[in-house]
Design a protein around this motif. Structure first.
Motif, PDB file in Angstrom:
ATOM      1  N   UNK A 347       0.681  -1.091   0.110  1.00  0.00           N
ATOM      2  CA  UNK A 347       0.091   0.023  -0.026  1.00  0.00           C
ATOM      3  C   UNK A 347       1.029   1.266   0.058  1.00  0.00           C
ATOM      4  N   UNK A 348       2.016   1.119   0.774  1.00  0.00           N
ATOM      5  CA  UNK A 348       2.566   2.402   0.679  1.00  0.00           C
ATOM      6  C   UNK A 348       3.476   2.910  -0.380  1.00  0.00           C
ATOM      7  N   UNK A 349       3.832   1.616  -1.229  1.00  0.00           N
ATOM      8  CA  UNK A 349       4.598   1.631  -2.790  1.00  0.00           C
ATOM      9  C   UNK A 349       3.645   2.238  -3.681  1.00  0.00           C
ATOM     10  N   UNK A 350       2.318   1.509  -3.623  1.00  0.00           N
ATOM     11  CA  UNK A 350       1.095   2.187  -4.545  1.00  0.00           C
ATOM     12  C   UNK A 350       0.976   3.721  -4.287  1.00  0.00           C
ATOM     13  N   UNK A 351       0.895   3.976  -2.979  1.00  0.00           N
ATOM     14  CA  UNK A 351       0.526   5.417  -2.763  1.00  0.00           C
ATOM     15  C   UNK A 351       1.685   6.381  -3.202  1.00  0.00           C
ATOM     16  N   UNK A 352       2.963   5.805  -2.846  1.00  0.00           N
ATOM     17  CA  UNK A 352       4.016   6.716  -3.391  1.00  0.00           C
ATOM     18  C   UNK A 352       4.162   6.831  -4.730  1.00  0.00           C
ATOM     19  N   UNK A 355       1.249   9.297  -5.835  1.00  0.00           N
ATOM     20  CA  UNK A 355       1.708  10.520  -5.421  1.00  0.00           C
ATOM     21  C   UNK A 355       2.804  11.209  -6.400  1.00  0.00           C
ATOM     22  N   UNK A 356       3.585  10.376  -6.864  1.00  0.00           N
ATOM     23  CA  UNK A 356       4.661  10.938  -7.610  1.00  0.00           C
ATOM     24  C   UNK A 356       4.097  11.338  -9.296  1.00  0.00           C
ATOM     25  N   UNK A 357       3.220  10.224  -9.578  1.00  0.00           N
ATOM     26  CA  UNK A 357       2.666  10.524 -11.230  1.00  0.00           C
ATOM     27  C   UNK A 357       1.766  11.905 -11.054  1.00  0.00           C
ATOM     28  N   UNK A 358       0.917  12.001  -9.870  1.00  0.00           N
ATOM     29  CA  UNK A 358       0.104  13.142  -9.822  1.00  0.00           C
ATOM     30  C   UNK A 358       1.040  14.450  -9.598  1.00  0.00           C
ATOM     31  N   UNK A 359       2.212  14.380  -8.892  1.00  0.00           N
ATOM     32  CA  UNK A 359       3.045  15.623  -9.023  1.00  0.00           C
ATOM     33  C   UNK A 359       3.695  16.197 -10.149  1.00  0.00           C
ATOM     34  N   UNK A 360       4.053  14.952 -10.974  1.00  0.00           N
ATOM     35  CA  UNK A 360       4.594  15.218 -12.200  1.00  0.00           C
ATOM     36  C   UNK A 360       3.619  15.818 -13.181  1.00  0.00           C
ATOM     37  N   UNK A 361       2.554  15.098 -13.281  1.00  0.00           N
ATOM     38  CA  UNK A 361       1.547  15.841 -14.156  1.00  0.00           C
ATOM     39  C   UNK A 361       1.002  17.298 -13.738  1.00  0.00           C
ATOM     40  N   UNK A 362       1.142  17.481 -12.377  1.00  0.00           N
ATOM     41  CA  UNK A 362       0.511  18.826 -11.954  1.00  0.00           C
ATOM     42  C   UNK A 362       1.701  19.863 -12.440  1.00  0.00           C
ATOM     43  N   UNK A 363       2.941  19.595 -12.101  1.00  0.00           N
ATOM     44  CA  UNK A 363       4.044  20.309 -12.786  1.00  0.00           C
ATOM     45  C   UNK A 363       4.082  20.570 -14.123  1.00  0.00           C
ATOM     46  N   UNK A 364       3.816  19.556 -15.139  1.00  0.00           N
ATOM     47  CA  UNK A 364       3.840  19.621 -16.392  1.00  0.00           C
ATOM     48  C   UNK A 364       2.495  20.407 -17.046  1.00  0.00           C
ATOM     49  N   UNK A 365       1.546  20.731 -16.183  1.00  0.00           N
ATOM     50  CA  UNK A 365       0.525  21.288 -16.762  1.00  0.00           C
ATOM     51  C   UNK A 365       0.504  22.763 -16.661  1.00  0.00           C
ATOM     52  N   UNK A 366       1.490  23.266 -15.633  1.00  0.00           N
ATOM     53  CA  UNK A 366       1.703  24.534 -15.507  1.00  0.00           C
ATOM     54  C   UNK A 366       2.328  25.369 -17.020  1.00  0.00           C
ATOM     55  N   UNK A 367       2.044  26.627 -17.124  1.00  0.00           N
ATOM     56  CA  UNK A 367       2.455  27.458 -18.250  1.00  0.00           C
ATOM     57  C   UNK A 367       3.819  28.042 -17.873  1.00  0.00           C
ATOM     58  N   UNK A 368       4.591  28.279 -19.179  1.00  0.00           N
ATOM     59  CA  UNK A 368       5.999  28.789 -19.070  1.00  0.00           C
ATOM     60  C   UNK A 368       5.758  30.282 -19.023  1.00  0.00           C
ATOM     61  N   UNK A 369       6.749  31.006 -18.010  1.00  0.00           N
ATOM     62  CA  UNK A 369       6.608  32.507 -17.837  1.00  0.00           C
ATOM     63  C   UNK A 369       6.778  33.045 -19.135  1.00  0.00           C
ATOM     64  N   UNK A 370       6.337  34.304 -19.491  1.00  0.00           N
ATOM     65  CA  UNK A 370       6.669  35.078 -20.565  1.00  0.00           C
ATOM     66  C   UNK A 370       8.080  35.825 -20.563  1.00  0.00           C
ATOM     67  N   UNK A 371       8.709  35.560 -19.837  1.00  0.00           N
ATOM     68  CA  UNK A 371      10.097  36.369 -19.911  1.00  0.00           C
ATOM     69  C   UNK A 371      10.873  35.681 -20.611  1.00  0.00           C
TER      70      UNK A 371
END
Length: 380
Positions: A347-352, A355-371
Motif C-alpha cells: 500500500x505504501x509503494x502504490x501510494x508513493x 503521488x509521484x505521478x500526480x505531482x509530475x502531471x501537476x508540474x507539467x500542466x503549468x504554463x511557462x513564464x513570458x520572460x
C-alpha cells in the motif's frame, strides 16, 4: 379444642418459616438517565437473558460482550423487546456526534438468605424502580473492577478507583452487612449521577438458591469431558470396524482406515488435567504448552488449554526461520505479521507511485513564464 391448640402453633411456625426466607429469584433495579415507563408488575425473564443484559451493560468498545442465543422458552419478539428496554442503548453505526454516553455501574449483592436482609436492602433503595426479576440468576461471570471502599468505587470521577467506562462491584451480605448502610448513604449521589447523564446504575439482588460459579465451572467441565469421551469412543469404534478389512494382494492386514479422518475434530475448550491436554493435542502439536486457565483463581477446578508459542525451524538450505503458531492445538501457522507487513509495504509503494505521478502531471500542466520569449530578438 386440644387438637386446635396443637395445630395452630404448628401452622404459625410453618408460616413464619415461609416468610423468613428471601425471595427465590433475582431482582434488578435501575437508575437511568432516560425516563422509562414503569409498570406495577415487573417482568420475569430467564436468567440467561438477564445475565446477557447485565454483561452488555458492562461491555465497552474495547471489551464487547455478545448477547448470545435467545432462550428457547421465550418468544423472539418478546426477548428483543426486553433487550431494547433494559440493555444499554447501542450507538448508531454512522453516528458522527461526540456525545458522551453515561458510564455504567453494576452493583450485585449475594448472600441474601433471610427476609430481614432482603427488607434492609429494599429499605436502602426507596423509590428505585424495579426493572425485572430473574429466577436462578446467580453470580455474574465478570471480574470485580475495584477493591476500594464503597464510596470511592461508585464515584465515576475518581481516577484511582474507577477505570474505563464501566464498573462491576460485588458484595456478600453474609460477610459484610455494613454495606447496606453504605448503599443507603450514597443513594442520593447515584440518583444525581443518573439525572445528570454521568452514570447509570444497576443494583442486582442475586438469587441465593442459584449455583455458585465454581459449581457452574464443574458442570461445564463434566459436560465437555462427556462430549469429548463420546467423540473418542465413536472414532475408536469406526477405526475398529474398518480395520478388519484385509488387503487383496498378499493377505497382510491393511492399514486402519478412519472414516472420520476427513472431518474436523472438535477440540474441547478445557481439559481436566495436564496429561489429558497433552495426550489429546499431541503436546500442543509440539508448538506450545498446556497451562491452567484458572491457575490464578482460588478454585478447585482446572481448565488446561494449549498456550501456543514460537519455533525456530531450518529449511532445506539450512537457513533458520522464526514461526508463530495458533489454533486450538497450535496446529496453524500464524501468518498475520508477514501478511500485514507485505500489505503495508504494498500500500505504501502504490501510494508513493500515485503521488509521484500526480505531482509530475501537476508540474507539467503549468504554463511557462513570458520572460523567456521577451529576451529573443529577430535578426535583420
Amino acid at each position: 379444642m386440644k387438637l386446635n391448640s396443637f395445630l395452630l402453633p404448628a401452622l404459625a411456625g410453618v408460616a413464619a418459616a415461609a416468610t423468613d426466607s428471601a425471595p427465590q429469584h433475582a431482582e434488578a433495579y435501575m437508575l437511568r438517565h432516560t425516563k422509562q415507563t414503569t409498570t406495577s408488575n415487573a417482568p420475569s425473564i430467564p436468567d440467561s437473558l438477564a445475565e446477557a443484559i447485565l454483561l452488555q451493560r458492562l461491555s465497552s468498545p474495547d471489551q464487547p460482550s455478545a448477547l448470545g442465543q435467545i432462550p428457547e422458552s421465550l418468544d423472539q419478539d418478546e426477548a428483543i423487546s426486553y433487550i431494547n428496554e433494559f440493555a444499554k442503548p447501542a450507538s448508531p453505526l454512522f453516528d458522527t456526534s461526540n456525545v458522551d454516553e453515561p458510564k455504567q455501574l453494576v452493583i450485585a449483592f449475594s448472600g441474601i438468605s433471610t427476609a430481614l436482609q432482603y427488607k434492609q436492602l429494599k429499605a436502602a433503595i426507596p423509590r428505585v424502580p424495579l426493572a425485572f426479576t430473574a429466577p436462578g440468576l446467580g453470580r455474574l461471570p465478570a471480574k470485580v473492577s475495584s477493591e476500594c471502599a464503597f464510596g470511592p468505587s461508585i464515584n465515576p470521577k475518581g481516577g484511582k478507583c474507577w477505570s474505563g467506562e464501566t464498573q462491576y462491584l460485588h458484595y456478600d451480605l453474609s460477610r459484610d452487612s455494613n454495606i447496606v448502610k453504605q448503599l443507603s448513604l450514597n443513594l442520593a449521589a447515584l440518583k444525581s449521577y443518573a439525572n445528570k447523564g454521568l452514570m447509570e446504575t444497576t443494583i442486582v439482588f442475586l438469587d441465593n438458591s442459584a449455583p455458585s460459579s465454581s459449581e457452574l465451572r464443574k458442570r461445564q467441565l463434566n459436560f465437555q469431558q462427556k462430549d469429548n469421551s463420546g467423540a473418542l469412543a465413536e472414532t475408536a469404534e469406526t477405526t475398529f470396524v474398518s480395520s478388519v478389512h484385509k488387503s487383496s494382494n498378499d493377505g497382510a492386514p491393511a492399514k486402519a482406515f478412519d472414516a472420520l479422518a476427513g472431518r474436523p475434530t472438535v477440540v474441547p475448550h478445557c481439559f481436566a488435567s495436564q496429561n489429558a491436554c497433552e495426550t489429546s493435542t499431541s503436546s500442543c502439536s509440539g508448538h506450545g504448552v498446556c497451562v491452567d486457565r484458572w491457575a490464578k483463581d482460588d478454585t478447585d477446578s482446572a481448565c488446561f488449554f494449549c498456550h501456543c508459542g514460537k519455533t525456530v525451524e531450518a529449511d532445506a538450505k539450512g537457513r533458520e526461520h522464526l514461526y508463530y503458531w495458533g489454533g486450538a492445538t497450535c496446529q496453524k501457522r500464524d501468518v498475520s505479521t508477514p501478511f500485514w507487513l507485505f500489505a503495508g509495504v504494498t500500500i505504501a509503494l502504490v501510494a508513493t507511485v500515485a503521488f509521484s505521478i500526480g505531482l509530475l502531471f501537476t508540474v507539467g500542466e503549468e504554463k511557462l513564464p513570458g520572460v523567456i520569449g521577451a529576451g529573443v530578438s529577430r535578426s535583420k
